[in-house]
Design a protein around this motif. Structure first.
Motif, mmCIF file in Angstrom:
data_model
loop_
_atom_site.group_PDB
_atom_site.id
_atom_site.type_symbol
_atom_site.label_atom_id
_atom_site.label_comp_id
_atom_site.label_asym_id
_atom_site.label_seq_id
_atom_site.Cartn_x
_atom_site.Cartn_y
_atom_site.Cartn_z
ATOM 1 N N ALA A 168 26.398 7.780 37.052
ATOM 2 C CA ALA A 168 26.570 8.734 38.156
ATOM 3 C C ALA A 168 27.219 10.031 37.671
ATOM 4 O O ALA A 168 26.855 11.116 38.123
ATOM 5 N N ALA A 169 28.161 9.930 36.750
ATOM 6 C CA ALA A 169 28.812 11.127 36.206
ATOM 7 C C ALA A 169 27.825 11.956 35.390
ATOM 8 O O ALA A 169 27.853 13.189 35.444
ATOM 9 N N ILE A 170 26.965 11.291 34.670
ATOM 10 C CA ILE A 170 25.942 12.008 33.893
ATOM 11 C C ILE A 170 24.959 12.685 34.839
ATOM 12 O O ILE A 170 24.609 13.857 34.654
ATOM 13 N N ASP A 171 24.532 11.978 35.877
ATOM 14 C CA ASP A 171 23.640 12.574 36.877
ATOM 15 C C ASP A 171 24.295 13.788 37.534
ATOM 16 O O ASP A 171 23.640 14.800 37.786
ATOM 17 N N ARG A 172 25.580 13.697 37.821
ATOM 18 C CA ARG A 172 26.313 14.802 38.432
ATOM 19 C C ARG A 172 26.337 16.014 37.500
ATOM 20 O O ARG A 172 26.141 17.152 37.935
ATOM 21 N N THR A 173 26.534 15.788 36.214
ATOM 22 C CA THR A 173 26.543 16.883 35.248
ATOM 23 C C THR A 173 25.186 17.581 35.207
ATOM 24 O O THR A 173 25.115 18.812 35.243
ATOM 25 N N VAL A 174 24.124 16.814 35.181
ATOM 26 C CA VAL A 174 22.776 17.389 35.189
ATOM 27 C C VAL A 174 22.548 18.167 36.484
ATOM 28 O O VAL A 174 21.988 19.270 36.474
ATOM 29 N N ALA A 175 23.009 17.623 37.602
ATOM 30 C CA ALA A 175 22.854 18.292 38.897
ATOM 31 C C ALA A 175 23.602 19.627 38.925
ATOM 32 O O ALA A 175 23.093 20.613 39.472
ATOM 33 N N VAL A 176 24.784 19.673 38.330
ATOM 34 C CA VAL A 176 25.554 20.922 38.294
ATOM 35 C C VAL A 176 24.790 21.980 37.511
ATOM 36 O O VAL A 176 24.707 23.134 37.944
ATOM 37 N N PHE A 177 24.208 21.616 36.382
ATOM 38 C CA PHE A 177 23.388 22.578 35.630
ATOM 39 C C PHE A 177 22.243 23.083 36.503
ATOM 40 O O PHE A 177 21.942 24.274 36.515
ATOM 41 N N GLY A 178 21.595 22.191 37.230
ATOM 42 C CA GLY A 178 20.506 22.591 38.126
ATOM 43 C C GLY A 178 20.975 23.536 39.213
ATOM 44 O O GLY A 178 20.314 24.546 39.512
ATOM 45 N N GLU A 179 22.133 23.237 39.810
ATOM 46 C CA GLU A 179 22.694 24.099 40.854
ATOM 47 C C GLU A 179 23.014 25.482 40.295
ATOM 48 O O GLU A 179 22.713 26.500 40.928
ATOM 49 N N LEU A 180 23.610 25.530 39.125
ATOM 50 C CA LEU A 180 23.929 26.814 38.505
ATOM 51 C C LEU A 180 22.663 27.590 38.168
ATOM 52 O O LEU A 180 22.599 28.806 38.354
#
Length: 70
Positions: free
Chosen positions: A47-59
């Protein structure tokens, strides 16, 4: 367990990316002027890895001028 991300084609250097990602709750460190270093370990779950990928996408979608060239 180490992931290196080259941000050299963006308008920001690795230190700037580190600050912005930290503001989003993602910890990383510059490995060089243009490379971010991420480290996983047994306390980093999927979940933490998915969150990191999601943050890159949001940015990326937001495209802040400090990170991306026009």
């Amino acid at each position: 367990n180490i992931v290196m991300v080259d941000v050299g084609k963006s308008a920001a250097d690795a230190k700037q990316w580190t600050a912005v990602l930290s503001d989003c709750g993602v910890l990383t460190a510059p490995a060089s002027k243009t490379v971010l270093r991420f480290v996983t370990h047994r306390h980093v779950d999927p979940a933490a890895i998915d969150r990191t990928v999601a943050v890159f996408g949001e940015l990326y979608r937001a495209r802040p001028a400090t990170l991306f060239a026009a």
